[in-house]
Design a protein around this motif. Structure first.
Motif, PDB file in Angstrom:
ATOM      1  N   LEU A  76      32.328  74.274 104.738  1.00  0.00           N
ATOM      2  CA  LEU A  76      31.736  73.351 105.714  1.00  0.00           C
ATOM      3  C   LEU A  76      30.556  74.007 106.429  1.00  0.00           C
ATOM      4  O   LEU A  76      29.514  73.371 106.638  1.00  0.00           O
ATOM      5  CB  LEU A  76      32.792  72.900 106.724  1.00  0.00           C
ATOM      6  CG  LEU A  76      33.856  71.956 106.183  1.00  0.00           C
ATOM      7  CD1 LEU A  76      34.991  71.799 107.173  1.00  0.00           C
ATOM      8  CD2 LEU A  76      33.248  70.608 105.824  1.00  0.00           C
ATOM      9  N   VAL A 115      36.522  67.459 105.424  1.00  0.00           N
ATOM     10  CA  VAL A 115      37.609  67.681 104.476  1.00  0.00           C
ATOM     11  C   VAL A 115      38.402  66.381 104.418  1.00  0.00           C
ATOM     12  O   VAL A 115      38.783  65.827 105.452  1.00  0.00           O
ATOM     13  CB  VAL A 115      38.514  68.844 104.912  1.00  0.00           C
ATOM     14  CG1 VAL A 115      39.655  69.028 103.931  1.00  0.00           C
ATOM     15  CG2 VAL A 115      37.705  70.122 105.043  1.00  0.00           C
ATOM     16  N   ILE A 157      35.564  68.092  99.970  1.00  0.00           N
ATOM     17  CA  ILE A 157      34.697  67.816 101.104  1.00  0.00           C
ATOM     18  C   ILE A 157      33.865  66.599 100.719  1.00  0.00           C
ATOM     19  O   ILE A 157      33.235  66.581  99.658  1.00  0.00           O
ATOM     20  CB  ILE A 157      33.781  69.010 101.424  1.00  0.00           C
ATOM     21  CG1 ILE A 157      34.619  70.203 101.875  1.00  0.00           C
ATOM     22  CG2 ILE A 157      32.748  68.626 102.481  1.00  0.00           C
ATOM     23  CD1 ILE A 157      33.828  71.478 102.084  1.00  0.00           C
TER      24      ILE A 157
END
Length: 172
Positions: free
Chosen positions: A138, A15, A10
């Motif tokens: 995330l 990503v 990340i």
């Protein structure tokens, strides 16, 4: 030293494909691919755009080292165990004291529940452990909407922000 595998990466809250190969030493450096080398090997290298250092968690962030790292396209900081927090200090020193503007990447035993705090200390890229779920990672970057403490992302502590906001509402 982190294992060389295909770990999820990340960077800047997205990503991304990891083009960098993590090498245990300079002899493992592959031809034609950007390589992350241990600090001493990076210091002995040509220091081009295709080579960057990874710092062990016991690296002392001196003024001299920080000046040298300015030339690096990115700096990776190793977390040999998730319980070793020295990498947080290294990243924070690089960002706040030395003004490093490049990517600071967490490598090694990087877990989802650390990402929010790592980002507040100056990390902007995370090479996750293989067993971590990328979508959860995330989401973890946005775990909290406000932070009490100052960080590299917001140097003002919450109590000062609240005082400032309260004074905006006052009528003179």
């Amino acid at each position: 030293m982190p294992e060389q595998t295909s770990r999820p990466l990340i960077a800047d809250r997205r990503v991304v494909a990891d083009e960098w190969v993590l090498c245990e030493d300079a002899t493992q450096r592959p031809d034609g691919q950007p390589a992350l080398l241990p600090l001493a090997d990076w210091q002995a290298s040509d220091k081009g755009d295709d080579v960057a250092p990874w710092l062990a968690s016991d690296t002392e962030m001196t003024d001299e080292l920080a000046r040298e790292l300015e030339a690096a396209p990115l700096v990776a900081i190793d977390f040999p165990k998730f319980t070793d927090g020295r990498g947080y200090s290294i990243a924070r020193l690089l960002r706040e004291r030395h003004g490093y503007q490049g990517q600071i990447r967490a490598i090694g035993d990087v877990l989802i529940d650390q990402l929010f705090y790592m980002s507040r200390c100056g990390f902007d890229a995370f090479s996750l452990r293989e067993d971590q779920i990328v979508e959860d990672a995330l989401n973890a970057l946005s775990t909290f909407s406000r932070s009490y403490q100052p960080g590299t992302d917001d140097p003002e502590p919450l109590f000062r922000r609240r005082l400032r906001e309260a004074h905006k509402g006052e009528v003179a």
